[in-house]
Design an enzyme around this catalytic site. Structure first.
Site, PDB file in Angstrom:
ATOM      1  N   ARG A  81     -24.243 -48.742   3.684  1.00 42.50           N
ATOM      2  CA  ARG A  81     -25.460 -49.386   3.191  1.00 42.50           C
ATOM      3  C   ARG A  81     -25.842 -50.567   4.082  1.00 42.50           C
ATOM      4  NH1 ARG A  81     -25.299 -51.014  -3.018  1.00 42.50           N
ATOM      5  NH2 ARG A  81     -24.104 -52.746  -2.181  1.00 42.50           N
ATOM      6  N   LYS A 183     -30.282 -54.115   1.140  1.00 40.47           N
ATOM      7  CA  LYS A 183     -29.738 -55.359   0.580  1.00 40.47           C
ATOM      8  C   LYS A 183     -30.035 -56.500   1.546  1.00 40.47           C
ATOM      9  CE  LYS A 183     -25.832 -56.300  -2.406  1.00 40.47           C
ATOM     10  NZ  LYS A 183     -26.465 -56.088  -3.717  1.00 40.47           N
ATOM     11  N   GLU A 219     -35.594 -51.621 -11.438  1.00 42.01           N
ATOM     12  CA  GLU A 219     -34.292 -52.259 -11.659  1.00 42.01           C
ATOM     13  C   GLU A 219     -34.494 -53.723 -11.992  1.00 42.01           C
ATOM     14  OE1 GLU A 219     -31.721 -52.876  -8.250  1.00 42.01           O
ATOM     15  OE2 GLU A 219     -33.283 -52.181  -6.892  1.00 42.01           O
TER      16      GLU A 219
HETATM   17  C1  LIG Z   1     -26.429 -55.309  -4.867  1.00 44.92           C
HETATM   18  C2  LIG Z   1     -27.544 -54.842  -5.725  1.00 44.92           C
HETATM   19  C3  LIG Z   1     -27.337 -53.956  -6.800  1.00 44.92           C
HETATM   20  C4  LIG Z   1     -25.972 -53.492  -7.224  1.00 44.92           C
HETATM   21  O1  LIG Z   1     -25.331 -52.736  -6.255  1.00 44.92           O
HETATM   22  P1  LIG Z   1     -23.746 -52.517  -6.296  1.00 44.92           P
HETATM   23  O2  LIG Z   1     -23.475 -51.809  -5.031  1.00 44.92           O
HETATM   24  O3  LIG Z   1     -23.433 -51.707  -7.486  1.00 44.92           O
HETATM   25  O4  LIG Z   1     -23.131 -53.886  -6.375  1.00 44.92           O
HETATM   26  C5  LIG Z   1     -28.446 -53.525  -7.494  1.00 44.92           C
HETATM   27  N1  LIG Z   1     -29.692 -53.948  -7.195  1.00 44.92           N
HETATM   28  C6  LIG Z   1     -29.916 -54.820  -6.181  1.00 44.92           C
HETATM   29  C7  LIG Z   1     -31.306 -55.235  -5.904  1.00 44.92           C
HETATM   30  C8  LIG Z   1     -28.851 -55.286  -5.410  1.00 44.92           C
HETATM   31  O5  LIG Z   1     -29.101 -56.142  -4.425  1.00 44.92           O
END
Ligand SMILES: *Cc1c(COP(=O)(O)O)cnc(C)c1O
Length: 343
Positions: A81, A183, A219
């Site tokens: 990722r 991210k 989300e």
């Molecule tokens: C990091 C993140 C998540 C959760 O991801 P994980 O890999 O499960 O920790 C969900 N949404 C956003 C916007 C994120 O930055």
């Protein structure tokens, strides 16, 4: 020797540990990884990260198992990722083998900071890449830094897991086909104001709908949704505009549901108007694994889930117990999910 810390009273707060791993990217290549005790960075005032927010990050945890091993959970997915994130922001990706080597170096060097089994605390690991070289014209930085740091963090829910109340935001998190699926720090910078407003109004989080039509669930600022239907199906939203971050926790929960627990699962568009029909709702991410949502406030209209405000619903609880059992080494998970740190 494990550090003398009151592990149970830790919260999610920055604390420098003994070591962090660094590497620099110059002239088209990454330098060797190094361990450093220096928790500060010294960069140009014109660093691209400071002027144009050229930075991406990851978040994962190391756990101490009952038999004293230190393990991490699916770190290859974080490595991949971060490659996707870096490419999208025109940054040099850190190859997976380099990421894994940095992870092993970092956790081994800070092994004394990994909380004991059963304490509820874990070692949170934060890898990041940023444009460190100067840039005033709009272009990618001429040089970059990769850093991986870690810190012990407490159990997310200190007084047991309690459902939270969230609100439907009037702001958008991510543009259609923008950067919502990577991210990047920039996705968080623009969520801070909306987050502060929600907190001031007494809500734990914002629920963001798709920016294009505001009809589908996407989300929250930092966690994906998972819903349970009244007949026990596990449903997670899919974005028609590619603006949901692919959570490792959510993807793992979907596999646990279908392959370990034999439940029916669906990854599909979830219309906001169908949300009141679900039996349970939860937020998933590395920090809390699952935070149960008791109520969603849509501009004064309350959607209250049948699972209530006292505890996590039974189906989410089963998913939570199974996934955390796999992470802590109590339950055998799918092949390749647990990466042990060689000490
Ligand atoms: C990091 C993140 C998540 C959760 O991801 P994980 O890999 O499960 O920790 C969900 N949404 C956003 C916007 C994120 O930055």
């Amino acid at each position: 020797m494990t550090k003398n810390i009151d592990w149970g009273s830790l919260s999610f707060k920055y604390q420098p540990t003994d070591y962090r791993v660094t590497a620099s990217y110059e002239d088209g290549k990454w330098s060797e990884l190094e361990l450093t005790t220096d928790p500060t960075v010294h960069i140009s005032e014109c660093a691209c990260v400071l002027q144009y927010a050229q930075t991406v990050f990851e978040g994962l945890k190391a756990y101490r198992t009952e038999d004293g091993k230190i393990v991490t959970f699916r770190p290859d997915l974080n490595a991949q990722r971060m490659i996707d994130s870096a490419v999208r922001l025109a940054m040099p990706p850190v190859p997976e083998d380099m990421f894994m080597k940095a992870l092993d170096m970092l956790v081994k060097a800070n092994a004394d900071w990994v909380p004991p089994y059963g304490s509820g605390a874990t070692l949170y690991i934060r890898p990041f890449i940023y444009g460190s070289g100067p840039m005033i014209g709009v272009a990618p930085a001429p040089s970059f830094e990769f850093r991986m740091m870690c810190m012990p963090v407490g159990p997310y829910f200190k007084e047991g897991i309690k459902p939270i109340v969230i609100k439907v935001s009037d702001f958008d998190r991510a543009a259609p086909h923008g950067t919502g699926n990577i991210k990047a720090g920039l996705n968080y910078a623009m969520s801070l104001y909306a987050g502060e407003l929600a907190h001031a109004e007494g809500f734990a989080e914002n629920m963001y709908l798709d920016a294009g039509t505001r009809t589908c669930v996407e989300e929250t600022g930092g966690a994906n949704f998972i819903f349970i239907t009244k007949d026990g199906k596990v449903v997670t939203p899919k974005s028609h505009s590619d603006s949901i971050l692919p959570s490792v926790t959510r993807r793992s929960l979907m596999v646990v549901a279908s392959d370990v627990l034999g439940m029916e699962t669906e990854t599909r568009e979830v219309k906001f108007e169908e949300v009141p029909e679900f039996a349970e709702c939860g937020l998933c991410g590395t920090a809390a694994v699952i935070s149960p949502v008791g109520k969603i406030n849509d501009h004064g209209r309350e959607i209250a889930f049948p699972s209530g405000m006292d505890e996590m619903g039974p189906t989410l609880k089963k998913l939570y117990d199974t996934l955390t059992g796999i992470q802590m080494g109590r339950i055998e998970g799918p092949e390749g999910w647990i990466h042990e740190i060689e000490l």
